[in-house]
Scaffold this active site. Structure first.
Site, PDB file in Angstrom:
ATOM      1  N   LYS A  79       0.427  -1.371   0.249  1.00 56.08           N
ATOM      2  CA  LYS A  79      -0.139   0.093  -0.075  1.00 56.08           C
ATOM      3  C   LYS A  79       1.219   1.183  -0.274  1.00 56.08           C
ATOM      4  O   LYS A  79       1.646   1.498   0.356  1.00 56.08           O
ATOM      5  CB  LYS A  79      -1.065  -0.024   1.307  1.00 56.08           C
ATOM      6  CG  LYS A  79      -1.809   0.932   1.376  1.00 56.08           C
ATOM      7  CD  LYS A  79      -2.902   1.139   2.935  1.00 56.08           C
ATOM      8  CE  LYS A  79      -3.502   1.924   3.209  1.00 56.08           C
ATOM      9  NZ  LYS A  79      -4.688   1.709   3.771  1.00 56.08           N
ATOM     10  N   SER A 154      -9.770   2.126   3.057  1.00 58.76           N
ATOM     11  CA  SER A 154      -8.813   2.726   2.548  1.00 58.76           C
ATOM     12  C   SER A 154      -8.158   2.101   1.905  1.00 58.76           C
ATOM     13  O   SER A 154      -7.121   2.814   0.843  1.00 58.76           O
ATOM     14  CB  SER A 154      -8.270   3.736   3.025  1.00 58.76           C
ATOM     15  OG  SER A 154      -7.594   3.266   3.949  1.00 58.76           O
ATOM     16  N   SER A 178     -10.050  -0.141   6.988  1.00 58.87           N
ATOM     17  CA  SER A 178      -9.431  -0.762   5.154  1.00 58.87           C
ATOM     18  C   SER A 178      -9.176  -1.831   4.933  1.00 58.87           C
ATOM     19  O   SER A 178      -8.695  -1.595   3.968  1.00 58.87           O
ATOM     20  CB  SER A 178      -7.946   0.864   5.482  1.00 58.87           C
ATOM     21  OG  SER A 178      -9.299   1.559   5.960  1.00 58.87           O
TER      22      SER A 178
END
Ligand code: GLN
Length: 486
Positions: A79, A154, A178
């Site tokens: 990420k 997210s 997330s």
């Protein structure tokens, strides 16, 4: 014929062991896939295919010299909030859009040690604040199942990458849902481990007492492999817990008959989407068939989870994000006449609307005179939520509940209504508040063919129990085999 990019890490590892393929072939297949679909999905912020191929070559050489660990040569995506030396890490933000870390996050070092091939970094909500990946400075990621819909957030890029075949496995971070939410929306598996199980060293901080890194994969077997790499003590993170983690692959075929699963009344009474209800009922049937007994639970304080989270997380964020001032690193405004203006313009230009909203909320809640009314209250509620779970786990081995109240929603549907966006996390946030591990698994499709996840929650450091239950569920069902057509 099944393409290499479509296979699970486990299948690829076996093919590599037998000498049927090479890491370079696998990596080429995934890169070709990225080239073919990335324009439609936008899973990545910064893909690094050349470096990935170098890493793949190295992995093949290591294997030729006798190295044999399971994930050697398997491509993974990270990420965009995990530092990798020499690789831009922007955290989905303009303010870090030129930041190239001089060091590796511990999880990145662990992947490199395991010989994994790092493809690049995936799109995310700015500073991990959001549930749809729409707050990213780089524009939204699209859901591979329906490109008008959000992949969740997210960690939407990390989930979409696995779902679309743009990575074999990936990692995300989960502060309030997330990992689990995008896993649910994209039809893949994702786990938020226990707070302290995976090092946060080199993870750009959002809300430090809640943030936790965890894996995404097509099935639970892949999560087990990846957890073996991720879960370990790290002296560089003072909240990393020194303990011996089990080999998570040893429980994959263990029976689950006789285990007890709790169903929290407060969660199930909130269900008002027929497809989510149907998927939850079906999951109960499957677990029942596996010899599992159910107990009804009451966790009354879970109702206050969102309210308390939206005090605690912004408070921590307002403090963590104070470091972005245009002085040490990151974006700096071009025009200013004095130091104070430099700070102001830098932060005004560098942060997006949602991040500013959180900074203002947090700064207000922590300001003198308000601390007792907001932060202290929220901290007390957090303790009550933790106690609710503790009492629940006296009666059951794990908890089953939905991941999200609805299937994936449309891009743009909630972006102008923060409260609606925040409510998406009603089933995931309490898990972070209590520091527990939570697993999101594909549970079926909605009437219009969109993925819906189910969530299992276990006591602290019982990730293995989640893997055991999830693997048993996936032996009986084929929801995890469904793929989007892009
Ligand atoms: N949607 C939640 C938030 O915006 C959770 C995000 C996360 O887990 N990073 O804070």
């Amino acid at each position: 014929m099944t393409e290499l990019y479509e296979m699970t890490a486990w299948q690829l590892a076996e093919a590599l062991e037998k000498g049927h393929t090479s890491s370079v072939d696998i990596t080429r297949s995934v890169i070709k896939r990225i080239e073919a679909v990335e324009e439609l999905i936008h899973a990545y912020v910064t893909a690094a295919p050349e470096r990935a191929l170098e890493m793949a070559k190295e992995a093949d050489m290591k294997r030729a010299r006798g190295a044999s660990n399971k994930l050697l040569g398997i491509p993974i995506a990270i990420k965009d909030n995990m530092c990798m030396k020499g690789h831009r890490t922007s955290c989905g933000s303009r303010i870090l859009s030129n930041f190239v870390p001089p060091y590796d996050a511990t999880v990145v070092s662990a992947m490199k040690e395991a010989g994994m091939v790092i493809l690049g970094s995936c799109n995310m909500d700015e500073f991990a604040m959001g549930s749809s990946t729409e707050t990213s400075f780089w524009g939204p990621t699209r859901n591979p199942w329906d490109r008008d819909r959000t992949p969740g957030g997210s960690s939407g890029g990390s989930a979409a990458a696995v779902s679309a075949g743009e990575a074999v496995v990936s990692v995300g971070s989960d502060t309030g849902g997330s990992i689990r939410l995008p896993a649910s929306f994209c039809g893949v598996c994702g786990m938020k481990p226990t707070y302290g199980a995976v090092s946060r060293y080199g993870l750009v901080a959002y809300a430090s007492s809640l943030d936790q890194i965890g894996p995404f994969g097509k099935d639970v077997r892949d999560l087990a492999l990846l957890l073996n790499v991720l879960c370990r003590h790290d002296p560089k993170d003072s909240t990393s817990v020194p303990r011996q983690h089990p080999d998570f692959t040893t429980v994959l075929d263990a029976p689950v008959a006789g285990m007890k699963i709790g169903l929290p009344r407060e969660f199930f009474s909130k269900l008002d989407h027929p497809d989510v209800e149907r998927v939850m009922k079906e999951a109960q049937r499957v677990f029942h068939g596996l010899g599992i007994r159910f107990v009804e639970l009451s966790l009354p304080y879970l109702d206050y989870g969102i309210a308390a989270y939206y005090i605690i997380a912004p408070c921590e964020a307002s403090s963590n994000l104070a470091r972005y001032d245009g002085v040490k690193y990151g974006h700096r405004a071009a025009d200013f006449s004095n130091m104070i203006d430099m700070y102001r313009y830098t932060r005004a230009e560098g942060f997006g609307a949602e991040v500013k909203r959180r900074i203002m909320l947090g700064t207000y809640a922590l300001s003198s005179g308000y601390y007792d009314a907001y932060y202290l209250k929220a901290a007390k509620v957090r303790t009550l939520i933790t106690q609710d779970f503790k009492a629940a786990f006296k009666k059951c081995d794990a908890i089953l509940c939905p991941v999200a109240p609805t299937p994936p929603f449309k891009l743009g549907e909630k972006i102008d209504d923060p409260i609606q966006m925040y409510l998406t996390d009603v089933f995931t946030i309490p898990v972070n508040m209590a520091g527990l591990p939570g697993l999101s698994l594909p549970g079926g499709l909605s009437a219009d063919g969109l993925p819906i996840g189910i969530q299992l929650i276990a006591p602290h450091f019982e990730e293995a129990r989640l893997i055991q239950l999830g693997a048993a569920y996936q032996r009986e069902t084929d929801h995890h085999l469904a793929r989007p057509s892009i």
